[in-house]
Design a protein around this motif. Structure first.
Motif, PDB file in Angstrom:
ATOM      1  N   TRP A  33       0.730  -1.103   0.063  1.00 13.50           N
ATOM      2  CA  TRP A  33      -0.031  -0.053  -0.148  1.00 13.50           C
ATOM      3  C   TRP A  33       0.942   1.157   0.025  1.00 13.50           C
ATOM      4  O   TRP A  33       0.340   2.260  -0.495  1.00 13.50           O
ATOM      5  CB  TRP A  33      -0.906  -0.044   1.108  1.00 13.50           C
ATOM      6  N   GLN A  34       2.228   1.174   0.511  1.00 10.78           N
ATOM      7  CA  GLN A  34       2.824   2.432   0.439  1.00 10.78           C
ATOM      8  C   GLN A  34       3.550   2.616  -1.089  1.00 10.78           C
ATOM      9  O   GLN A  34       3.456   3.723  -1.549  1.00 10.78           O
ATOM     10  CB  GLN A  34       4.082   2.154   1.253  1.00 10.78           C
ATOM     11  N   ARG A  37       0.652   4.289  -2.475  1.00 11.45           N
ATOM     12  CA  ARG A  37       0.630   5.903  -2.236  1.00 11.45           C
ATOM     13  C   ARG A  37       1.633   6.603  -2.872  1.00 11.45           C
ATOM     14  O   ARG A  37       1.393   7.749  -3.305  1.00 11.45           O
ATOM     15  CB  ARG A  37       1.049   5.843  -0.649  1.00 11.45           C
ATOM     16  N   LEU A  77      -6.380   5.338   1.789  1.00 12.66           N
ATOM     17  CA  LEU A  77      -4.887   5.481   1.422  1.00 12.66           C
ATOM     18  C   LEU A  77      -4.401   6.990   0.822  1.00 12.66           C
ATOM     19  O   LEU A  77      -3.260   7.074   0.969  1.00 12.66           O
ATOM     20  CB  LEU A  77      -4.644   4.611   0.317  1.00 12.66           C
ATOM     21  N   VAL A  79      -5.223   8.179  -2.024  1.00 11.51           N
ATOM     22  CA  VAL A  79      -4.927   8.283  -3.215  1.00 11.51           C
ATOM     23  C   VAL A  79      -6.126   8.577  -4.309  1.00 11.51           C
ATOM     24  O   VAL A  79      -7.269   8.119  -3.651  1.00 11.51           O
ATOM     25  CB  VAL A  79      -4.022   7.407  -3.812  1.00 11.51           C
TER      26      VAL A  79
END
Length: 274
Positions: A33-34, A37, A77, A79
């Motif tokens: 998930w980073q 991002r 998130l 985004v």
């Protein structure tokens, strides 16, 4: 504890594992998930299947309750969310090849779970059959698959879908008509090209509401299958990465948000058909 706080803590735990060199995480030492991002966009595979995913033919925009959940998770998130057009028979392959991050509204099956990761279930589904109740070929008191598995009967299904595989596995005598989209399988019954639509219970519920004057639905006993419906995810995701999405889904179910989005999607489709 608020949803945002729970997601932040779950996300922080992923980062913590990465900093300790967790083997399940990407080589660059950050969570999946980073990476989303960093890219600034959450990509969701999309194919028309109301009320799960509703595609506006004029604009190409997607609504529907799984589409809205994609957008809400993207906001968590931080985004934007982008929908990538595909077909249901390519949905799993797109996750495997990295074309999109989420595959919405996938039935959780053991076969698929050997190829991709899955979130927890957003909803549950079984398979039903919608038909024209004035059609003399379809028994009015149909209760089991055997009642419709007759030569001369045609059942339309979405090609490559879970319902295609499940229904094809139990139909031995009737003809299976495989078509690319949900709209086409429904149209096949409306135009009498097919006698029944074999589909997810939610989709046939919607079909019946929109054609209440002449349509009927029956749920076979015993059931063909009863599956959880969730998001398909890349197999490379760690358990901690999957947990981030699971927390989001669990909260959406507990607060009634999933039910609200489902009813809104049903209303949207029915309003558009008038």
């Amino acid at each position: 504890m608020t949803l945002r706080l729970r997601l932040v803590r779950a996300f922080a735990s992923v980062v913590a594992v990465a900093l300790m060199g967790g083997a399940a995480l990407a080589d660059e030492g950050k969570s999946y998930w980073q990476g989303v991002r960093d890219a600034g966009v959450l990509k969701c595979g999309a194919a028309s299947a109301p009320p799960f995913l509703i595609r506006d033919p004029a604009t190409g925009n997607y609504t529907g309750y799984f589409a809205e959940l994609c957008r809400q998770f993207g906001k968590e998130l931080g985004v934007k969310t982008a929908f990538v057009d595909t077909t249901w028979d390519n949905m799993v392959a797109g996750v495997q090849s990295g074309k999109w991050d989420l595959a919405p509204a996938l039935d959780r099956t053991p076969q698929r779970a050997m190829a991709i990761n899955f979130s927890t279930s957003v909803s549950e589904a079984t398979y039903t059959f919608a038909y024209n109740k004035t059609n003399p070929k379809v028994p009015a008191d149909a209760k089991s698959v055997a009642d419709i598995d007759k030569e001369g009967l045609t059942i339309s299904v979405i090609a490559g879908s879970a319902q295609d595989k499940a229904i094809s596995g139990v139909i031995k005598h009737a003809t299976i008509l495989r078509l690319p989209t949900n709209e086409e399988v429904n149209l096949a019954v409306k135009t009498k090209r097919a006698d029944l639509v074999g589909n997810e219970s939610a989709m046939n519920q919607l079909f019946a509401k929109g054609n209440a004057q002449w349509s009927a639905v029956f749920t076979p006993v015993p059931a063909i299958a009863r599956r959880g419906v969730g998001f398909g995810l890349p197999r490379s995701l760690s358990a901690a990465d999957v947990r981030v999405l699971d927390i989001f889904i669990e909260d959406a179910r507990a607060t009634g948000e999933v039910d609200r989005l489902f009813e809104a999607a049903m209303d949207e489709v029915l309003a558009a058909s008038k």
